[in-house]
Write a protein that holds these residues in place. Structure first.
Motif, short mmCIF file in Angstrom:
data_model
loop_
_atom_site.label_atom_id
_atom_site.label_comp_id
_atom_site.label_asym_id
_atom_site.label_seq_id
_atom_site.Cartn_x
_atom_site.Cartn_y
_atom_site.Cartn_z
N GLU B 222 0.83 -1.21 0.00
CA GLU B 222 0.00 0.00 0.00
C GLU B 222 0.87 1.26 0.00
N GLU B 223 1.98 1.19 0.72
CA GLU B 223 2.77 2.40 0.94
C GLU B 223 3.87 2.64 -0.08
N LYS B 224 4.43 1.59 -0.61
CA LYS B 224 5.64 1.77 -1.41
C LYS B 224 5.36 2.10 -2.87
N GLU B 225 6.20 3.00 -3.39
CA GLU B 225 6.09 3.34 -4.80
C GLU B 225 7.05 2.46 -5.59
N ALA B 226 6.52 1.41 -6.14
CA ALA B 226 7.32 0.54 -7.01
C ALA B 226 6.35 0.06 -8.08
N ARG B 227 6.88 -0.13 -9.29
CA ARG B 227 5.97 -0.56 -10.35
C ARG B 227 5.40 -1.95 -10.07
N ASN B 228 6.26 -2.81 -9.56
CA ASN B 228 5.83 -4.17 -9.26
C ASN B 228 6.37 -4.62 -7.91
N ILE B 229 5.54 -5.31 -7.17
CA ILE B 229 6.00 -5.94 -5.93
C ILE B 229 5.48 -7.38 -5.95
N ASP B 230 6.36 -8.32 -5.69
CA ASP B 230 5.88 -9.70 -5.59
C ASP B 230 6.64 -10.49 -4.53
N VAL B 231 6.11 -11.65 -4.21
CA VAL B 231 6.73 -12.50 -3.19
C VAL B 231 6.96 -13.89 -3.79
N LEU B 232 8.17 -14.37 -3.59
CA LEU B 232 8.48 -15.73 -4.00
C LEU B 232 8.51 -16.57 -2.72
N MET B 233 7.58 -17.51 -2.63
CA MET B 233 7.49 -18.36 -1.43
C MET B 233 8.25 -19.66 -1.65
N LEU B 234 9.10 -19.98 -0.68
CA LEU B 234 9.89 -21.22 -0.78
C LEU B 234 9.89 -21.94 0.55
N ARG B 235 10.16 -23.23 0.49
CA ARG B 235 10.42 -23.97 1.73
C ARG B 235 11.92 -24.17 1.81
N PRO B 236 12.49 -24.26 3.00
CA PRO B 236 13.95 -24.38 3.09
C PRO B 236 14.47 -25.77 2.73
N GLU B 237 14.28 -26.14 1.48
CA GLU B 237 14.70 -27.47 1.01
C GLU B 237 15.63 -27.29 -0.19
N PRO B 238 16.63 -28.21 -0.35
CA PRO B 238 17.53 -28.07 -1.49
C PRO B 238 16.82 -28.19 -2.84
N SER B 239 15.69 -28.93 -2.87
CA SER B 239 14.86 -28.93 -4.08
C SER B 239 13.42 -28.97 -3.62
N GLY B 240 12.56 -28.32 -4.36
CA GLY B 240 11.16 -28.29 -3.93
C GLY B 240 10.33 -27.34 -4.76
N SER B 241 9.12 -27.08 -4.26
CA SER B 241 8.20 -26.25 -5.04
C SER B 241 8.32 -24.79 -4.62
N PHE B 242 7.78 -23.93 -5.44
CA PHE B 242 7.78 -22.50 -5.13
C PHE B 242 6.51 -21.88 -5.72
N SER B 243 6.20 -20.66 -5.28
CA SER B 243 5.06 -19.97 -5.91
C SER B 243 5.31 -18.46 -5.87
N PHE B 244 4.84 -17.78 -6.88
CA PHE B 244 4.93 -16.32 -6.93
C PHE B 244 3.58 -15.73 -6.55
N THR B 245 3.58 -14.70 -5.72
CA THR B 245 2.35 -13.98 -5.42
C THR B 245 2.55 -12.52 -5.76
N LYS B 246 1.71 -12.01 -6.63
CA LYS B 246 1.83 -10.59 -7.02
C LYS B 246 1.11 -9.73 -5.99
N LEU B 247 1.77 -8.64 -5.55
CA LEU B 247 1.14 -7.70 -4.63
C LEU B 247 0.84 -6.39 -5.35
N LYS B 248 1.67 -6.08 -6.31
CA LYS B 248 1.50 -4.85 -7.07
C LYS B 248 1.95 -5.13 -8.50
N LYS B 249 1.11 -4.71 -9.45
CA LYS B 249 1.44 -4.99 -10.85
C LYS B 249 1.22 -3.73 -11.66
#
Lengths: 182, 375
Positions: B222-249
């Protein structure tokens, strides 16, 4: 009246003449400029071809498909003989799978010819022991030929290289010849 | 008197005609020079783009061969657009320079055809940062090239557990070592941080066991001026799944949209690939490109294993090479058919890598004499 008409005709003629001279001069200037540009473009092309050859040479030297490794750590300027043979035989194979393989490397090395020669020590099988396997690449071996016909200019480069034979655990010297055309 | 008028009228007409003549000829000369200037400008633009292409080619090639190298390049005012598209498992990248159409074809930059390039979709009005890591899976397959902009910030945030923190710190350390990347390690509350304004992207790499977004992220978007903000979610594993969540586009706050349909990373170099990719699709496409190369390199090692197995002087090692031959056969198949969205496919490649790695070590310690390593 007649004098006036002749005077204005002369004036128009003079202006047209000046314009003609102007355009002729501009045209001569343009032709000269284009000529100079094409000469420098030719030089630039030659330079680019040399640079391109150098880039291809770097690529060949660091191809994971050919280089020697010890526990995945690369050895500098070294070609694994067994990998070389594997690569060559896949490129020469005419099965559908290998055609795709060749196509893949054709895209990487467009208009390129790569040949390899082992120079020292060369091995000649003695007559007594003629069944012994000759592990050297005696003749110049065309690894890869993706050169198009009717190319304008070719640039070639030689790279000194060592060959490693994992079976005998021996190294030998040779070179890679890279020919690049545009 | 009449004659005077006639002469005067003639002179008047002549003056008029002279002006018309000057106008026509003047326009012609002007048009001539405008055309020349326009042609010159177009040529200059092509020349500048071609120069950038040349630089880019050299940079990409250099970067592709020098693993663990990073670089920062000024690309002036030119925009670089990266595309990667797949037909089945055959993927190809293109780079377009400006709007010129230059290099849209891989013939201009043949290296892009096979080199995996993890990058944002567009790099413009900023500096290009390159970084390379080699991809050994377990043998050397290719280098992976990572590209980004200097107006992208990467923030590593970990959950409070030690495993997540350790994992995040390791990744952060690797990226910070390059010295060119904007990267920071935040504590989980992340309240004391001053975020830069007007950035192209603020990417939070959130490492957590439970996979839930922290609430403070809503405040930031809400507060930051950036063209895009996103989050990359990971688990602390040497290999595994991930997901991107867009907050600002594109400067608009969005309702925490989870993007993509879930993919997997295989090891650290591929995870770094995820971090640098614009989105999941860019990652998938480039990973498939890497797997194409893996398939071909595996087939060569398979051939090598066969030659070693058949050599009479190495008969005491043949059992190892036979096993390696079989492993590599399944590696070739995996490289052909892998779906990076399917967990079992990814797990199979990870297992295959481990088996071959173990076997290569075993070969070295084989009894009965020297056995050459496979790779």
């Amino acid at each position: 009246m007649k004098l006036l008409t002749r005077k204005s005709q002369l004036k128009i003629g003079e202006t047209i003449f000046v314009l003609m001279i102007f355009f002729i001069l501009v045209t001569i200037g343009a032709v000269f400029y284009v000529k100079i540009q094409s000469i420098s473009a030719g030089d630039e092309q030659k330079k680019q071809l040399e640079l391109h050859t150098l880039k291809i040479a770097q690529q060949v030297k660091s191809l994971p498909e050919l280089i020697c490794t010890q526990a995945a750590i690369e050895e500098f300027d070294c070609i694994d003989k067994l990998k070389f043979e594997a690569f060559k035989s896949r490129l020469e194979d005419t099965s559908d799978k290998s055609k795709k393989f060749k196509q893949y490397y054709d895209n990487i090395f467009l208009n390129v010819k790569i040949s390899i020669k082992e120079v020292y020590p060369t091995y000649t099988a003695s007559s007594e022991n003629s069944e012994e396997v000759d592990t050297t690449i005696e003749k110049k071996d065309n690894l890869f030929d993706n050169m198009l016909k009717n190319v304008k200019s070719i640039n070639s480069m030689f790279l000194p290289i060592t060959f490693y034979d994992p079976i005998t655990n021996q190294y030998s010297f040779g070179y890679i010849r890279i020919e690049v055309a545009k | 008197m009449r004659r005077f008028f006639i002469i005067n009228k003639k002179a008047f007409m002549e003056a008029q005609l002279n002006w018309i003549y000057i106008l026509v000829v003047g326009t012609l000369i002007l048009v001539f020079f405008i055309v020349i200037a326009k042609k010159y400008m177009t040529n200059q633009e092509i020349k500048i783009n071609a120069n950038i292409l040349q630089q880019l080619d050299t940079t990409i090639l250099g970067a592709s061969q020098a693993a663990k190298s990073a670089n920062k390049i000024n690309i002036e005012d030119t925009a670089l657009t990266f595309e990667c598209s797949c037909k089945g498992n055959n993927c190809q990248s293109n780079i377009e320079i400006g709007d010129s159409g230059i290099a849209k074809d891989t013939a201009f930059l043949p290296i892009t055809a096979f080199l995996p390039i993890f990058s944002p979709k567009k790099i413009e009005k900023s500096q290009l940062i390159t970084w390379t890591l080699d991809w050994n899976y377990p043998f050397k397959v290719s280098n992976l090239l990572y590209l980004t902009r200097d107006d992208v910030y990467y923030y590593f945030v970990a959950d409070d557990d030690d495993k997540s923190k350790q994992f995040a710190k390791e990744l952060y350390g690797m990226m910070a070592e390059t010295q060119f990347l904007n990267v920071e390690f935040l504590d989980n509350s992340a309240t004391s941080v001053i975020y830069p304004d007007n950035m192209y992207l603020l990417r939070f790499i959130y490492i957590s066991e439970d996979g839930k977004l922290p609430s403070w992220l809503d405040k930031i978007k809400e507060e930051k001026e950036a063209r895009n903000i996103d989050v990359l979610m990971l688990r602390p594993e040497p290999s595994g799944s991930f997901s991107f969540t867009k907050l600002k586009k594109n400067n608009k706050v969005v309702e925490n949209i989870k993007e993509g349909d879930g993919s997997y990373y295989l090891d650290t170099p591929t995870l770094i690939g995820v971090i640098f990719s614009e989105d999941e699709l860019v990652y998938q496409c480039n990973l498939l490109k890497a797997f194409k190369r893996y398939q071909y390199v595996s087939s060569l090692y398979q051939f090598k294993a066969w030659q070693l197995k058949d050599d009479s002087s190495l008969s005491h090692c043949s059992v190892y090479y036979k096993t390696a031959y079989d492993y590599l056969g399944s590696d070739v198949n995996l490289g052909t058919t892998i779906n990076v969205k399917i967990e079992s496919d990814v797990a199979a490649t990870v297992a295959a890598k481990q088996s071959l790695e173990d076997l290569n070590e075993e070969i070295l310690l084989a009894p009965g004499g020297r056995c050459p390593r496979l790779y």
